[in-house]
Design a protein around this motif. Structure first.
Motif, mmCIF file in Angstrom:
data_model
loop_
_atom_site.group_PDB
_atom_site.id
_atom_site.type_symbol
_atom_site.label_atom_id
_atom_site.label_comp_id
_atom_site.label_asym_id
_atom_site.label_seq_id
_atom_site.Cartn_x
_atom_site.Cartn_y
_atom_site.Cartn_z
ATOM 1 N N LEU A 13 48.480 28.739 45.954
ATOM 2 C CA LEU A 13 47.135 28.947 46.480
ATOM 3 C C LEU A 13 46.188 28.108 45.632
ATOM 4 C CD1 LEU A 13 45.192 30.626 48.360
ATOM 5 C CD2 LEU A 13 44.993 32.217 46.434
ATOM 6 N N TYR A 14 45.360 27.284 46.280
ATOM 7 C CA TYR A 14 44.462 26.393 45.548
ATOM 8 C C TYR A 14 43.313 25.970 46.452
ATOM 9 C CZ TYR A 14 47.257 22.859 48.016
ATOM 10 O OH TYR A 14 47.897 22.117 48.986
ATOM 11 N N SER A 15 42.377 25.220 45.904
ATOM 12 C CA SER A 15 41.249 24.743 46.698
ATOM 13 C C SER A 15 41.076 23.243 46.506
ATOM 14 C CB SER A 15 39.959 25.470 46.305
ATOM 15 O OG SER A 15 39.604 25.154 44.980
ATOM 16 N N GLN A 16 40.443 22.622 47.500
ATOM 17 C CA GLN A 16 40.090 21.195 47.434
ATOM 18 C C GLN A 16 38.644 21.067 47.841
ATOM 19 O OE1 GLN A 16 43.113 19.673 50.133
ATOM 20 N NE2 GLN A 16 44.046 18.594 48.431
ATOM 21 N N PRO A 17 37.756 20.611 46.976
ATOM 22 C CA PRO A 17 37.973 20.350 45.556
ATOM 23 C C PRO A 17 38.244 21.653 44.808
ATOM 24 C CG PRO A 17 35.645 20.153 46.091
ATOM 25 C CD PRO A 17 36.371 20.368 47.386
ATOM 26 N N PHE A 20 38.737 27.033 41.743
ATOM 27 C CA PHE A 20 39.446 28.055 40.973
ATOM 28 C C PHE A 20 40.797 27.474 40.567
ATOM 29 C CE2 PHE A 20 40.447 28.907 45.443
ATOM 30 C CZ PHE A 20 41.829 29.044 45.431
ATOM 31 N N GLU A 21 41.366 28.055 39.526
ATOM 32 C CA GLU A 21 42.660 27.569 39.053
ATOM 33 C C GLU A 21 43.732 27.878 40.092
ATOM 34 O OE1 GLU A 21 43.945 28.447 35.041
ATOM 35 O OE2 GLU A 21 41.852 28.697 34.434
ATOM 36 N N PRO A 22 44.608 26.917 40.367
ATOM 37 C CA PRO A 22 45.687 27.163 41.325
ATOM 38 C C PRO A 22 46.570 28.332 40.876
ATOM 39 C CG PRO A 22 45.541 24.830 40.809
ATOM 40 C CD PRO A 22 44.631 25.555 39.847
ATOM 41 N N ILE A 23 47.092 29.043 41.855
ATOM 42 C CA ILE A 23 48.010 30.150 41.599
ATOM 43 C C ILE A 23 49.365 29.751 42.171
ATOM 44 C CG2 ILE A 23 48.527 32.571 42.075
ATOM 45 C CD1 ILE A 23 45.467 32.971 42.438
ATOM 46 N N LEU A 24 50.373 29.746 41.318
ATOM 47 C CA LEU A 24 51.736 29.433 41.745
ATOM 48 C C LEU A 24 52.501 30.729 41.926
ATOM 49 C CD1 LEU A 24 52.496 26.492 39.293
ATOM 50 C CD2 LEU A 24 51.746 26.342 41.669
ATOM 51 N N VAL A 50 37.390 39.022 37.371
ATOM 52 C CA VAL A 50 38.116 37.802 37.012
ATOM 53 C C VAL A 50 38.809 37.149 38.207
ATOM 54 C CG1 VAL A 50 38.404 38.431 34.600
ATOM 55 C CG2 VAL A 50 40.181 39.055 36.241
ATOM 56 N N GLY A 51 38.747 37.786 39.402
ATOM 57 C CA GLY A 51 39.225 37.120 40.609
ATOM 58 C C GLY A 51 40.493 37.659 41.248
ATOM 59 N N LYS A 52 40.974 38.823 40.814
ATOM 60 C CA LYS A 52 42.209 39.366 41.402
ATOM 61 C C LYS A 52 42.027 39.668 42.892
ATOM 62 C CE LYS A 52 42.303 42.808 38.530
ATOM 63 N NZ LYS A 52 41.049 42.572 37.814
ATOM 64 N N SER A 53 41.014 40.415 43.230
ATOM 65 C CA SER A 53 40.783 40.776 44.639
ATOM 66 C C SER A 53 40.435 39.558 45.477
ATOM 67 C CB SER A 53 39.662 41.814 44.749
ATOM 68 O OG SER A 53 40.051 43.004 44.110
ATOM 69 N N MET A 54 39.672 38.639 44.896
ATOM 70 C CA MET A 54 39.299 37.441 45.646
ATOM 71 C C MET A 54 40.518 36.566 45.918
ATOM 72 S SD MET A 54 36.929 36.221 47.406
ATOM 73 C CE MET A 54 35.708 37.417 46.946
ATOM 74 N N SER A 55 41.484 36.568 45.009
ATOM 75 C CA SER A 55 42.726 35.825 45.256
ATOM 76 C C SER A 55 43.424 36.359 46.507
ATOM 77 C CB SER A 55 43.680 35.945 44.060
ATOM 78 O OG SER A 55 43.113 35.389 42.913
ATOM 79 N N ILE A 56 43.455 37.674 46.637
ATOM 80 C CA ILE A 56 44.063 38.290 47.826
ATOM 81 C C ILE A 56 43.244 37.941 49.069
ATOM 82 C CG2 ILE A 56 44.729 40.478 48.907
ATOM 83 C CD1 ILE A 56 46.420 39.603 46.408
ATOM 84 N N ALA A 79 28.660 29.002 44.919
ATOM 85 C CA ALA A 79 29.951 29.323 44.315
ATOM 86 C C ALA A 79 31.116 28.781 45.145
ATOM 87 C CB ALA A 79 30.102 30.829 44.155
ATOM 88 N N LEU A 80 30.944 28.746 46.463
ATOM 89 C CA LEU A 80 31.972 28.226 47.370
ATOM 90 C C LEU A 80 31.261 27.557 48.538
ATOM 91 C CD1 LEU A 80 35.068 28.087 48.016
ATOM 92 C CD2 LEU A 80 34.698 30.119 49.434
ATOM 93 N N SER A 81 31.131 26.249 48.454
ATOM 94 C CA SER A 81 30.393 25.534 49.501
ATOM 95 C C SER A 81 31.196 25.521 50.800
ATOM 96 C CB SER A 81 30.065 24.100 49.064
ATOM 97 O OG SER A 81 31.178 23.250 49.256
ATOM 98 N N ASP A 82 30.496 25.233 51.885
ATOM 99 C CA ASP A 82 31.125 25.189 53.207
ATOM 100 C C ASP A 82 32.204 24.122 53.303
ATOM 101 O OD1 ASP A 82 29.450 27.190 54.018
ATOM 102 O OD2 ASP A 82 28.200 25.940 55.304
ATOM 103 N N ASN A 83 32.144 23.107 52.449
ATOM 104 C CA ASN A 83 33.075 21.985 52.527
ATOM 105 C C ASN A 83 34.329 22.148 51.664
ATOM 106 O OD1 ASN A 83 31.444 20.532 54.357
ATOM 107 N ND2 ASN A 83 30.122 19.947 52.656
#
Length: 153
Positions: A13-17, A20-24, A50-56, A79-83
């Motif tokens: 799980l990751y984002s571009q750009p 957040f740090e990728p989760i393997l 710290v982002g546990k719920s947001m990761s889900i 914090a999280l743009s539309d792009n």
């Protein structure tokens, strides 16, 4: 001949750009733990925020949860743009897939498979596509949806 439901394995799980740090993900059960360090204390460290719920939430969003039902719609644009695309790499059977979703195009998910990008006109169409990958030899039988299968998890 026995029919087989193809195995689903989350890979990354990751984002571009990157926002957040990728989760393997490893084989088996994965537990998301928050880690917050506090140099002033060695006990009672809190891991709220710290982002546990947001990761889900990000995983659910990539697995085609409706944007209107997702907490992602509440994240401010600064914090999280539309792009920004939230990406989930997974394997269904022998197929490696990347699902990409953004706030801007929340109703038109993208899927990459074998170097090809597939743009879906809506979330339901994308869900049907994944369902077909999971049940590739069930020949139009009535089967649970992709979301119904993963909901208990």
């Amino acid at each position: 001949m026995d029919r087989v439901v193809n195995r689903i394995k989350l890979m990354k799980l990751y984002s571009q750009p990157e926002v957040f740090e990728p989760i393997l993900f490893e084989d088996g059960v994965n537990i998301i733990l928050g880690e917050k360090s506090d140099a002033n204390t060695t006990s009672g460290r809190k891991t709220n925020g710290v982002g546990k719920s947001m990761s889900i939430e990000f995983i659910n969003f990539c697995l085609f949860k409706k944007y209107s039902d997702s907490r992602i719609r509440l994240i401010p644009d600064d914090a999280l743009s539309d792009n920004v695309y939230i990406n989930l790499d997974l394997k269904i059977g022998q197929e490696y897939i990347t699902i990409l979703r953004s706030k801007k195009e929340q109703d038109r998910p993208l899927l990459k498979k074998n170097g090809e990008t597939i743009v879906f006109e809506n979330v339901d169409e994308a869900q049907r596509y994944l369902k077909d990958l999971m049940y590739n030899d069930f020949n139009n039988q009535v089967l649970p949806s992709f979301r119904e299968i993963i909901a208990p998890l």
